[in-house]
Design a protein around this motif. Sequence first.
Motif, PDB file in Angstrom:
ATOM      1  N   LEU A   1      -5.383 -10.050  -1.255  1.00  7.22           N
ATOM      2  CA  LEU A   1      -4.594 -11.068  -1.023  1.00  7.22           C
ATOM      3  C   LEU A   1      -3.194 -10.984  -1.822  1.00  7.22           C
ATOM      4  CD1 LEU A   1      -6.447 -14.013  -0.189  1.00  7.22           C
ATOM      5  CD2 LEU A   1      -5.323 -12.732   1.535  1.00  7.22           C
ATOM      6  N   GLY A   2      -3.280 -10.300  -3.000  1.00  9.21           N
ATOM      7  CA  GLY A   2      -2.313 -10.251  -3.935  1.00  9.21           C
ATOM      8  C   GLY A   2      -2.241 -11.401  -4.778  1.00  9.21           C
ATOM      9  N   VAL A   3      -3.430 -12.040  -5.003  1.00  9.62           N
ATOM     10  CA  VAL A   3      -3.134 -13.356  -5.818  1.00  9.62           C
ATOM     11  C   VAL A   3      -4.042 -13.047  -7.080  1.00  9.62           C
ATOM     12  CG1 VAL A   3      -2.996 -14.745  -3.966  1.00  9.62           C
ATOM     13  CG2 VAL A   3      -5.205 -14.417  -4.716  1.00  9.62           C
ATOM     14  N   LEU A   4      -4.783 -11.821  -7.114  1.00 14.17           N
ATOM     15  CA  LEU A   4      -5.280 -11.523  -8.355  1.00 14.17           C
ATOM     16  C   LEU A   4      -5.380 -10.056  -8.711  1.00 14.17           C
ATOM     17  CD1 LEU A   4      -7.475 -13.054 -10.490  1.00 14.17           C
ATOM     18  CD2 LEU A   4      -9.220 -11.907  -9.017  1.00 14.17           C
ATOM     19  N   THR A   5      -4.772  -9.809  -9.794  1.00 11.64           N
ATOM     20  CA  THR A   5      -4.361  -8.076 -10.156  1.00 11.64           C
ATOM     21  C   THR A   5      -5.428  -7.720 -10.990  1.00 11.64           C
ATOM     22  OG1 THR A   5      -2.021  -8.891  -9.740  1.00 11.64           O
ATOM     23  CG2 THR A   5      -2.530  -6.852 -10.893  1.00 11.64           C
ATOM     24  N   GLU A   6      -5.996  -6.413 -10.805  1.00  9.13           N
ATOM     25  CA  GLU A   6      -6.919  -5.589 -11.652  1.00  9.13           C
ATOM     26  C   GLU A   6      -6.088  -4.902 -12.569  1.00  9.13           C
ATOM     27  OE1 GLU A   6     -10.287  -4.547  -8.435  1.00  9.13           O
ATOM     28  OE2 GLU A   6      -8.133  -3.352  -8.407  1.00  9.13           O
ATOM     29  N   THR A   7      -5.971  -5.524 -13.946  1.00  5.38           N
ATOM     30  CA  THR A   7      -4.970  -4.683 -14.866  1.00  5.38           C
ATOM     31  C   THR A   7      -5.758  -3.791 -15.649  1.00  5.38           C
ATOM     32  OG1 THR A   7      -5.786  -6.673 -16.530  1.00  5.38           O
ATOM     33  CG2 THR A   7      -3.461  -6.890 -14.983  1.00  5.38           C
ATOM     34  N   SER A   8      -6.957  -3.796 -15.875  1.00  3.48           N
ATOM     35  CA  SER A   8      -7.951  -2.587 -16.440  1.00  3.48           C
ATOM     36  C   SER A   8      -9.216  -2.631 -15.768  1.00  3.48           C
ATOM     37  CB  SER A   8      -7.850  -3.102 -17.895  1.00  3.48           C
ATOM     38  OG  SER A   8      -8.916  -2.284 -18.584  1.00  3.48           O
ATOM     39  N   GLY A   9      -9.536  -1.380 -15.181  1.00  2.00           N
ATOM     40  CA  GLY A   9     -10.745  -1.398 -14.661  1.00  2.00           C
ATOM     41  C   GLY A   9     -10.787  -2.001 -13.074  1.00  2.00           C
TER      42      GLY A   9
ATOM     43  N   ALA B   1       2.085 -11.822  -0.119  1.00  4.13           N
ATOM     44  CA  ALA B   1       2.408 -11.579  -1.584  1.00  4.13           C
ATOM     45  C   ALA B   1       3.338 -10.501  -1.950  1.00  4.13           C
ATOM     46  CB  ALA B   1       1.243 -11.310  -2.437  1.00  4.13           C
ATOM     47  N   ARG B   2       4.207 -10.833  -2.671  1.00  2.88           N
ATOM     48  CA  ARG B   2       5.495  -9.412  -3.182  1.00  2.88           C
ATOM     49  C   ARG B   2       4.733  -8.295  -3.565  1.00  2.88           C
ATOM     50  NH1 ARG B   2       9.553 -11.080  -7.433  1.00  2.88           N
ATOM     51  NH2 ARG B   2       7.597 -11.308  -8.862  1.00  2.88           N
ATOM     52  N   ARG B   3       3.506  -8.635  -4.635  1.00  2.00           N
ATOM     53  CA  ARG B   3       2.699  -7.336  -5.102  1.00  2.00           C
ATOM     54  C   ARG B   3       2.144  -6.489  -3.698  1.00  2.00           C
ATOM     55  NH1 ARG B   3      -2.119  -5.857  -6.497  1.00  2.00           N
ATOM     56  NH2 ARG B   3      -3.065  -7.722  -5.849  1.00  2.00           N
ATOM     57  N   THR B   4       1.638  -7.135  -2.826  1.00  2.00           N
ATOM     58  CA  THR B   4       0.813  -6.161  -1.823  1.00  2.00           C
ATOM     59  C   THR B   4       1.786  -6.041  -0.674  1.00  2.00           C
ATOM     60  OG1 THR B   4       0.079  -8.413  -0.780  1.00  2.00           O
ATOM     61  CG2 THR B   4      -1.498  -7.279  -2.315  1.00  2.00           C
ATOM     62  N   HIS B   5       2.782  -6.684  -0.356  1.00  4.78           N
ATOM     63  CA  HIS B   5       3.727  -6.388   0.867  1.00  4.78           C
ATOM     64  C   HIS B   5       5.086  -6.511   0.378  1.00  4.78           C
ATOM     65  CE1 HIS B   5      -0.184  -7.306   2.544  1.00  4.78           C
ATOM     66  NE2 HIS B   5       0.111  -6.436   3.735  1.00  4.78           N
ATOM     67  N   PRO B   6       5.730  -5.765  -0.456  1.00  3.81           N
ATOM     68  CA  PRO B   6       6.975  -6.121  -1.004  1.00  3.81           C
ATOM     69  C   PRO B   6       8.146  -5.965   0.001  1.00  3.81           C
ATOM     70  CG  PRO B   6       6.357  -3.935  -1.493  1.00  3.81           C
ATOM     71  CD  PRO B   6       5.119  -4.444  -1.030  1.00  3.81           C
TER      72      PRO B   6
ATOM     73  N   ALA C   1       0.179 -19.048  -6.338  1.00  2.00           N
ATOM     74  CA  ALA C   1      -0.013 -17.963  -5.236  1.00  2.00           C
ATOM     75  C   ALA C   1      -1.574 -18.418  -4.916  1.00  2.00           C
ATOM     76  CB  ALA C   1      -0.305 -16.561  -5.243  1.00  2.00           C
ATOM     77  N   LEU C   2      -2.596 -18.547  -5.965  1.00  2.00           N
ATOM     78  CA  LEU C   2      -3.993 -19.017  -5.633  1.00  2.00           C
ATOM     79  C   LEU C   2      -3.983 -20.390  -5.169  1.00  2.00           C
ATOM     80  CD1 LEU C   2      -5.307 -17.578  -9.021  1.00  2.00           C
ATOM     81  CD2 LEU C   2      -6.157 -16.988  -6.749  1.00  2.00           C
ATOM     82  N   ARG C   3      -3.207 -21.120  -5.452  1.00  2.00           N
ATOM     83  CA  ARG C   3      -3.066 -22.589  -5.126  1.00  2.00           C
ATOM     84  C   ARG C   3      -2.762 -22.635  -3.614  1.00  2.00           C
ATOM     85  NH1 ARG C   3      -0.277 -25.205 -10.552  1.00  2.00           N
ATOM     86  NH2 ARG C   3      -2.510 -25.275 -11.765  1.00  2.00           N
ATOM     87  N   SER C   4      -2.393 -21.896  -3.032  1.00  2.00           N
ATOM     88  CA  SER C   4      -1.808 -21.538  -1.483  1.00  2.00           C
ATOM     89  C   SER C   4      -2.807 -20.863  -0.617  1.00  2.00           C
ATOM     90  CB  SER C   4      -0.247 -20.800  -1.300  1.00  2.00           C
ATOM     91  OG  SER C   4       0.656 -21.295  -2.220  1.00  2.00           O
ATOM     92  N   VAL C   5      -3.921 -20.364  -1.320  1.00  2.00           N
ATOM     93  CA  VAL C   5      -4.737 -19.697  -0.420  1.00  2.00           C
ATOM     94  C   VAL C   5      -5.540 -20.468   0.508  1.00  2.00           C
ATOM     95  CG1 VAL C   5      -7.269 -18.571  -0.330  1.00  2.00           C
ATOM     96  CG2 VAL C   5      -5.232 -17.736  -2.246  1.00  2.00           C
TER      97      VAL C   5
ATOM     98  N   ALA D   1     -19.744  -2.806 -17.122  1.00  2.00           N
ATOM     99  CA  ALA D   1     -18.466  -2.177 -16.712  1.00  2.00           C
ATOM    100  C   ALA D   1     -17.647  -3.684 -16.543  1.00  2.00           C
ATOM    101  CB  ALA D   1     -18.392  -1.525 -15.732  1.00  2.00           C
ATOM    102  N   ASP D   2     -16.733  -4.181 -17.617  1.00  2.00           N
ATOM    103  CA  ASP D   2     -16.102  -5.369 -17.389  1.00  2.00           C
ATOM    104  C   ASP D   2     -14.512  -5.057 -16.695  1.00  2.00           C
ATOM    105  OD1 ASP D   2     -15.418  -7.995 -17.113  1.00  2.00           O
ATOM    106  OD2 ASP D   2     -15.497  -8.270 -19.141  1.00  2.00           O
ATOM    107  N   VAL D   3     -13.758  -5.878 -16.240  1.00  2.00           N
ATOM    108  CA  VAL D   3     -12.712  -5.547 -15.524  1.00  2.00           C
ATOM    109  C   VAL D   3     -11.507  -6.699 -15.754  1.00  2.00           C
ATOM    110  CG1 VAL D   3     -13.428  -6.623 -13.350  1.00  2.00           C
ATOM    111  CG2 VAL D   3     -11.180  -5.469 -13.370  1.00  2.00           C
ATOM    112  N   SER D   4     -10.406  -6.233 -16.462  1.00  2.00           N
ATOM    113  CA  SER D   4      -9.312  -7.587 -16.728  1.00  2.00           C
ATOM    114  C   SER D   4      -8.593  -7.585 -15.434  1.00  2.00           C
ATOM    115  CB  SER D   4      -8.543  -6.762 -17.864  1.00  2.00           C
ATOM    116  OG  SER D   4      -9.092  -6.311 -18.891  1.00  2.00           O
ATOM    117  N   LEU D   5      -8.584  -9.223 -15.343  1.00  2.00           N
ATOM    118  CA  LEU D   5      -7.837  -9.788 -14.266  1.00  2.00           C
ATOM    119  C   LEU D   5      -6.778 -10.386 -14.603  1.00  2.00           C
ATOM    120  CD1 LEU D   5     -11.034 -10.671 -12.195  1.00  2.00           C
ATOM    121  CD2 LEU D   5      -9.748  -8.671 -11.815  1.00  2.00           C
ATOM    122  N   THR D   6      -5.616 -10.491 -13.726  1.00  2.00           N
ATOM    123  CA  THR D   6      -4.510 -11.365 -14.113  1.00  2.00           C
ATOM    124  C   THR D   6      -4.304 -12.452 -12.942  1.00  2.00           C
ATOM    125  OG1 THR D   6      -3.406  -9.807 -15.639  1.00  2.00           O
ATOM    126  CG2 THR D   6      -2.073 -11.491 -14.580  1.00  2.00           C
TER     127      THR D   6
END
Length: 462
Positions: A154-162, A30-35, A183-187, A173-178
């Motif tokens: 894996l970089g297919v789910l991002t923690e945006t808050s928490g 993933a670009r986010r985890t291994h740019p 990419a999830l369909r490729s897991v 304690a909830d956490v926002s996820l994007t």
Amino acid sequence: METNTHLEDAALIGERQAAARALMSRPLLARRTHPVEFSLVRAHAEWLVQRFQRVLGYRLTVADDHARLVKRGLVDEVVSPTGRATGARFTPRTHTYLALALAVLVEGTGPTTARTLAAKVRSAAREAGIDADPARGLGERRAYCAALSRLVGLGVLTETSGTVRAHQADPAADVSLTPDTEALRSVAAHLPRAGDTPDSFLADAADPDPESDQAGEVALRRLLAETAVVYREHLSDRQRDRLAAHQWRAAAALGNLLGCDTEIRAEGVALVMPDEAAATPRFPSDDPVGHTALALVRHLSGRLHPGRPATSVPVPDRELTTALEILGGSDAPVRTDWARTAGPEIPDPERLSALVLELLTGLGLLTGGPGSWELTAAAARFGADVDERVPRIQDNDEDSRTHPTQPRGSGQDETEGGAAPQADPRGDLDRVASVLQAVANEKVSATSGDTGDDRGPRNNSG
């Protein structure tokens, strides 16, 4: 200013091979985890797609934010156990939550939260007839959060808050996820069919000994690329003959793709990567597990040296457990040194022994299991350094020292009276001469410019 075409070509080849090694190590990139690695893959996508298909028969898909290398034809060599950040393997319950979370996330769009996703997972589980509820208690929530943490890693789910860890400790304690839906369909690269059983699914996925020469050579390249050491005695007769006939051509093709060197010996073949320090698992390494594993391999190589050519030598269980206790047990002096460093977690003695054995078996340095452990010939490359603190196992031999049973591959058989027949020096010289002649012929073939990717007039392999 003149440009050096040779240096430019070398840099281009180096980038392509580095990208190929990154994909072999992390099939979902993933670009986010291994740019950095993803940028290389994107820059050389066309070359990588073609080469992976021709050399290994792997399909590569490169999207805007991720790349997925879909491996085929191997199971045990390719599929490593999914685990937590601590190294503990996923339980069946955690795998269940991972599958349920993927099933929900690939159908949704837009941001979500851990609690909202948990409700959808519970609904999907009920629809599938599965008893799973992330809100039922701490144990269920831990398994659920471990699955989410895996997707975040894996970089297919991002923690945006928490953070997912905070939700695991406190359900309020909830956490926002994007999610990244594509990419999830490729897991999950190979989804089972409705009529598949576990046995039939695995049988369809792997064919280690194809009948056709072309498929057989591709299977060999996959085995060489994915396995630390390929031992000839572990191959089928047909694949052993193919390896002997085409090992130099396979080495050339894999070297062109991955930039690796090939170490070919009588007992087997191993690829040596230029950046082995970045490989997973790392070995040798300076963490407690790697340190103990290296010390164990060196000790066993010296203590159990057969004194003659052999592909493996038996390791008595008592010798193994005693050495592990001395090298990393509760009273081992090295534990004091580990405690003074700000290094990784220090496993307890029982867990350390299990992790050491798992590492060495994964690397092909130890094979078998309790009652049938064997130290393979590749272990000798790390040296021999007997730890005299480990007591010898006494037996009833004439010199009262450890004598393991007959090593495999030694070429000696016992007669009825227990005495080994005398070796025939002329026969040994004849065998050596035939092997040298075969190697010379293979080297001539390898230097002819054939990398193993094009059909030749005398060989139908690809």
